[in-house]
Design a protein around this motif. Sequence first.
Motif, PDB file in Angstrom:
ATOM      1  N   ARG A  44      10.394   3.141   4.895  1.00  0.00           N
ATOM      2  CA  ARG A  44       9.482   4.090   4.254  1.00  0.00           C
ATOM      3  C   ARG A  44      10.268   5.268   3.675  1.00  0.00           C
ATOM      4  NH1 ARG A  44       4.474   2.378   6.409  1.00  0.00           N
ATOM      5  NH2 ARG A  44       4.688   1.360   8.432  1.00  0.00           N
ATOM      6  N   SER A  45      11.266   5.722   4.389  1.00  0.00           N
ATOM      7  CA  SER A  45      12.107   6.806   3.876  1.00  0.00           C
ATOM      8  C   SER A  45      12.833   6.373   2.611  1.00  0.00           C
ATOM      9  CB  SER A  45      13.118   7.237   4.946  1.00  0.00           C
ATOM     10  OG  SER A  45      12.473   7.608   6.138  1.00  0.00           O
ATOM     11  N   GLU A  46      13.371   5.156   2.651  1.00  0.00           N
ATOM     12  CA  GLU A  46      14.077   4.640   1.479  1.00  0.00           C
ATOM     13  C   GLU A  46      13.142   4.496   0.287  1.00  0.00           C
ATOM     14  OE1 GLU A  46      16.678   0.693   0.189  1.00  0.00           O
ATOM     15  OE2 GLU A  46      15.918   0.930   2.229  1.00  0.00           O
ATOM     16  N   THR A  47      11.943   3.978   0.528  1.00  0.00           N
ATOM     17  CA  THR A  47      10.975   3.795  -0.555  1.00  0.00           C
ATOM     18  C   THR A  47      10.544   5.130  -1.138  1.00  0.00           C
ATOM     19  OG1 THR A  47      10.163   1.746   0.425  1.00  0.00           O
ATOM     20  CG2 THR A  47       8.715   2.857  -1.132  1.00  0.00           C
ATOM     21  N   LEU A  48      10.251   6.100  -0.283  1.00  0.00           N
ATOM     22  CA  LEU A  48       9.818   7.409  -0.775  1.00  0.00           C
ATOM     23  C   LEU A  48      10.877   8.039  -1.670  1.00  0.00           C
ATOM     24  CD1 LEU A  48       7.504   9.657  -0.218  1.00  0.00           C
ATOM     25  CD2 LEU A  48       9.300  10.717   1.149  1.00  0.00           C
ATOM     26  N   LEU A  49      12.137   8.005  -1.235  1.00  0.00           N
ATOM     27  CA  LEU A  49      13.198   8.608  -2.033  1.00  0.00           C
ATOM     28  C   LEU A  49      13.379   7.860  -3.350  1.00  0.00           C
ATOM     29  CD1 LEU A  49      15.462  10.604  -2.417  1.00  0.00           C
ATOM     30  CD2 LEU A  49      16.956   9.111  -1.086  1.00  0.00           C
ATOM     31  N   GLN A  50      13.369   6.540  -3.310  1.00  0.00           N
ATOM     32  CA  GLN A  50      13.543   5.765  -4.539  1.00  0.00           C
ATOM     33  C   GLN A  50      12.419   6.047  -5.530  1.00  0.00           C
ATOM     34  OE1 GLN A  50      15.135   1.593  -4.332  1.00  0.00           O
ATOM     35  NE2 GLN A  50      14.663   1.853  -2.167  1.00  0.00           N
TER      36      GLN A  50
ATOM     37  N   PHE B 213       9.417  12.110   6.253  1.00  0.00           N
ATOM     38  CA  PHE B 213      10.120  10.842   6.059  1.00  0.00           C
ATOM     39  C   PHE B 213      11.638  11.005   5.934  1.00  0.00           C
ATOM     40  CE2 PHE B 213       5.821   9.978   4.462  1.00  0.00           C
ATOM     41  CZ  PHE B 213       5.499   8.876   5.233  1.00  0.00           C
ATOM     42  N   LEU B 214      12.099  12.213   5.658  1.00  0.00           N
ATOM     43  CA  LEU B 214      13.542  12.500   5.615  1.00  0.00           C
ATOM     44  C   LEU B 214      13.816  13.665   6.554  1.00  0.00           C
ATOM     45  CD1 LEU B 214      14.082  12.342   1.742  1.00  0.00           C
ATOM     46  CD2 LEU B 214      14.460  10.513   3.389  1.00  0.00           C
ATOM     47  N   PRO B 215      13.660  13.464   7.852  1.00  0.00           N
ATOM     48  CA  PRO B 215      13.772  14.580   8.807  1.00  0.00           C
ATOM     49  C   PRO B 215      15.210  15.057   8.947  1.00  0.00           C
ATOM     50  CG  PRO B 215      13.536  12.516   9.986  1.00  0.00           C
ATOM     51  CD  PRO B 215      13.383  12.187   8.530  1.00  0.00           C
ATOM     52  N   THR B 216      15.350  16.348   9.104  1.00  0.00           N
ATOM     53  CA  THR B 216      16.681  16.933   9.290  1.00  0.00           C
ATOM     54  C   THR B 216      17.056  17.065  10.758  1.00  0.00           C
ATOM     55  OG1 THR B 216      15.702  19.145   9.196  1.00  0.00           O
ATOM     56  CG2 THR B 216      16.512  18.211   7.130  1.00  0.00           C
ATOM     57  N   GLU B 217      16.131  16.801  11.642  1.00  0.00           N
ATOM     58  CA  GLU B 217      16.404  16.879  13.071  1.00  0.00           C
ATOM     59  C   GLU B 217      16.102  15.533  13.717  1.00  0.00           C
ATOM     60  OE1 GLU B 217      14.196  20.034  14.764  1.00  0.00           O
ATOM     61  OE2 GLU B 217      15.165  21.616  13.568  1.00  0.00           O
TER      62      GLU B 217
ATOM     63  N   PRO C 278       0.797  -1.237   0.000  1.00  0.00           N
ATOM     64  CA  PRO C 278       0.000   0.000   0.000  1.00  0.00           C
ATOM     65  C   PRO C 278       0.821   1.274   0.000  1.00  0.00           C
ATOM     66  CG  PRO C 278      -0.943  -1.590   1.506  1.00  0.00           C
ATOM     67  CD  PRO C 278       0.358  -2.174   1.049  1.00  0.00           C
ATOM     68  N   PHE C 279       1.897   1.335   0.767  1.00  0.00           N
ATOM     69  CA  PHE C 279       2.708   2.546   0.809  1.00  0.00           C
ATOM     70  C   PHE C 279       3.362   2.797  -0.547  1.00  0.00           C
ATOM     71  CE2 PHE C 279       6.562   4.963   1.730  1.00  0.00           C
ATOM     72  CZ  PHE C 279       6.044   6.009   2.471  1.00  0.00           C
ATOM     73  N   GLU C 280       3.873   1.759  -1.176  1.00  0.00           N
ATOM     74  CA  GLU C 280       4.476   1.914  -2.500  1.00  0.00           C
ATOM     75  C   GLU C 280       3.433   2.335  -3.524  1.00  0.00           C
ATOM     76  OE1 GLU C 280       7.981  -1.497  -2.071  1.00  0.00           O
ATOM     77  OE2 GLU C 280       5.997  -2.012  -2.857  1.00  0.00           O
ATOM     78  N   TYR C 281       2.266   1.724  -3.467  1.00  0.00           N
ATOM     79  CA  TYR C 281       1.197   2.038  -4.425  1.00  0.00           C
ATOM     80  C   TYR C 281       0.793   3.504  -4.304  1.00  0.00           C
ATOM     81  CZ  TYR C 281      -3.155   1.389  -7.058  1.00  0.00           C
ATOM     82  OH  TYR C 281      -4.169   1.466  -7.984  1.00  0.00           O
TER      83      TYR C 281
END
Length: 826
Positions: free
Chosen positions: A258-264, A195-199, A153-156
């Motif tokens: 999830r962070s890895e998937t979002l960036l990819q 998903f890619l937090p800087t802090e 579901p997250f990828e979709y």
Amino acid sequence: MAFPHFQQPSFLLASLKADSVNKPFAQRCQDLVKVIEDFPAKELRAIFPWLVEHIFGSLDGVFFGWNLRCLQGRANPVEYSIAMEFLDPGGPMMKLVYKLQAEDYKFDFPISYLPGPVKASIQERVLPESPLYHNKVHFLPGGGLGLNLALNPFEYYTFFFALSLITQKPLLPSLHVRTSDCAYFLLVDRYLSWFLPTEGSVLPTLFSSPGGSNPSPAPRTPTMPFASYGLHHTSLLKRHISHQTSVNADPASHEIWRSETLLQVFVEMWLHHYSLEMYQQMQSPHAKLEVLHYRLSVSSALHSPAQPGFQALHTYQESFTPTEEHVLVVRLLLKHLHAFSNSLKPEQASPSAHSHATSPLEEFKRVAIPRFVQQKLYLFLQHCFGHWPLDASFRAVLEMWLSYLQPWRYAPEKQAQNSDVQPRCVSDKWAPFVQENLLLYTKLLVGFLNRALRTDLVSPKNALMVFRVAKVFAQPNLVEMIQKGEQLFLEPELVLPHRQHRSFMTPTFSGSFLSAWPPAVTDASFKVKSHIYSLEGQDCKYTPMFGPEVRTLVLRLAQLIAQAKQTAKSFSDQSTESTAGRSLLCWLGFCPTDSNSYLTNDLDEVGQDSIRKTDEYLEKALEYLCRIFRLSEAQLAQLTLALGTTQDETGKKQLPDCTVGENGLVLTPLGRYQIINGLRRFEIQYQGDAELQPIRSYEIAGLVRLLFRLSSAINCRFAGQMAALCSRADFLGSLCRYHLTEPALAGRHLLSPAGRMHTASRARSPRLSLRFLGSYHTLLLLLLAFFVASLFCIGPLPCTLILILVYLLYAMAMALLTDRGKLHQA
């Protein structure tokens, strides 16, 4: 809206579809929130694909969904706030995704809507190198090809969200939608920040869901093996989780996927568009070898059935041109990635600091850009540099490129600085980034120089782009870092005995981002060489940024900048002179319009202020280029004189650069460039029959046509008598020749070679011309004369006789002075 729990999923879906047509937007979102809260994942599974398409639109671009790309807070504040709250990373829609994710449901995604290179690769049964597609493509037992990816579901959800930027039709220019204010742009920013937090070293805490948050499901083995780009490794992250006790479990390790998937997904959907040649060039030697073995095995099976889409990769050519909106979103991604990577703790920044105690999110920060982004961004920028129109819209691509080249602008320790202050020195700690991204500095700069040489530098927008690039590269210490990187690449390969196995340095090495990361390499030369070979191939021919070829381009650009500065100044002078020289008649619109004016540049529309800005941009750009490439003022002056950009002795502009051919002057390539960019011009004059020239704006069209018919009738009726009068040698003959003959065409300065060949045939017999009476100017002068005469109590008839007498005296004087006067025009 309340739904009883005994309803079937099909009825729930039908009810929601009906409500999407009949109910307002706010009520529909409220109903969806209640459905997500009340219904279990089993029933929500049926509505999930419809809901995703209903929000982001169809992949074929026909249905726009909520039209997030045009939804703005100022225009539609209610709908905007509701949509942003519903799609927020911590909102109801993501809660639905997590509910379904906990049950390990899969959803089919059509391969036909993937980027062209990926689609062509899968259709030829070659798995793309990105780990995003591993264990998701399945082949039928009979040899047929499944046309879908099996996504969680997250990828979709992420696939649809990312592709809605590409598949939807471009915005109409008439809409005047500002991308940075739209819901889609701001949602991208929110997802990246979440998903890619800087802090911190962990992701934000998720809301509780019935199934909790699960790591990514274990990959399933495909039913039929096929060639893949790279080796498959078990994720180090999964091994890390399985060996930890529940007491010391790192909460980030459960959600880092999830962070890895979002960036990819963002990188694959937004940056994976280029030609087949580029696509094949980016593959590692290991991948090319596997593809070759696969194709040989297929070709040897003479009696095997033909594979569907076997020739897809061979015949594929991407005709994709990014939009300005697409480029702006990619720039947002790059800026956030720099901030994300720069937020890495100093003690964790080096690869040698990797240990089990390191947070998975910290490890992801270290490898996000070189592992996932660098290679595809390089190809995407090359594609944009080569295919983008030569207009001011290229500014979006330029700023995206410059944002990537300056990671120090997004570092936590950056200081706010005024644009008027001298740029701060680039710290030596950024030398590894510059050296490991050398091609993005040097080769793309060469591409920009070639573009700049083909644009109109007199335009303020184009001048600003040259200024921006020159200013960035002129930052103190940056040039030295680039030179050091080139020296490392050009060093002899005496200490690299194993470079033939360079595939382990390929940034897109498959598997999870923590899987079998190669050992740290301390040799800076090897890092630079690996970077260039992984992007350009082992047989690449590198053009040094400070070599003679690039220096020649810079000298040409410097010359054109000098030309453009002079042209802008001449435009400014002409505009000032024409404004100061206007008479009262011209102000009233009665004076002739100069058809030879050449102020066609956009400088005339924007005024003197933009002319001043253009001159400033070009002046500073020239200064920065001299600083970067160490050009002296003597060199610039010599080259400027060689091109003939200075004015001639009379103070007038010279003709465009030409050579003398059989039929006259022939433009050189430099001359064509000078004409196209308004640097020089020919003084074009009307060379045809004066009676047949187009009706001017200062003439009365109907009266001119009537006078032409009258003149033609008189000339036809009395042609013989006029010829006889003009042939006389006495004073009457001189007077007739002054009024009835046209100056010899051979005496005119004809620029067209064809015009010279027909000069003899264009000699005219004596004739009368009354066209001057159709001019507003002439009629106004007559009216003024009659008005002045009336003030002295002189009637129209006496006034007419006086005017005729005065003109005859003037004509007699002119006839006595010259036997060949000019054709009379009042």
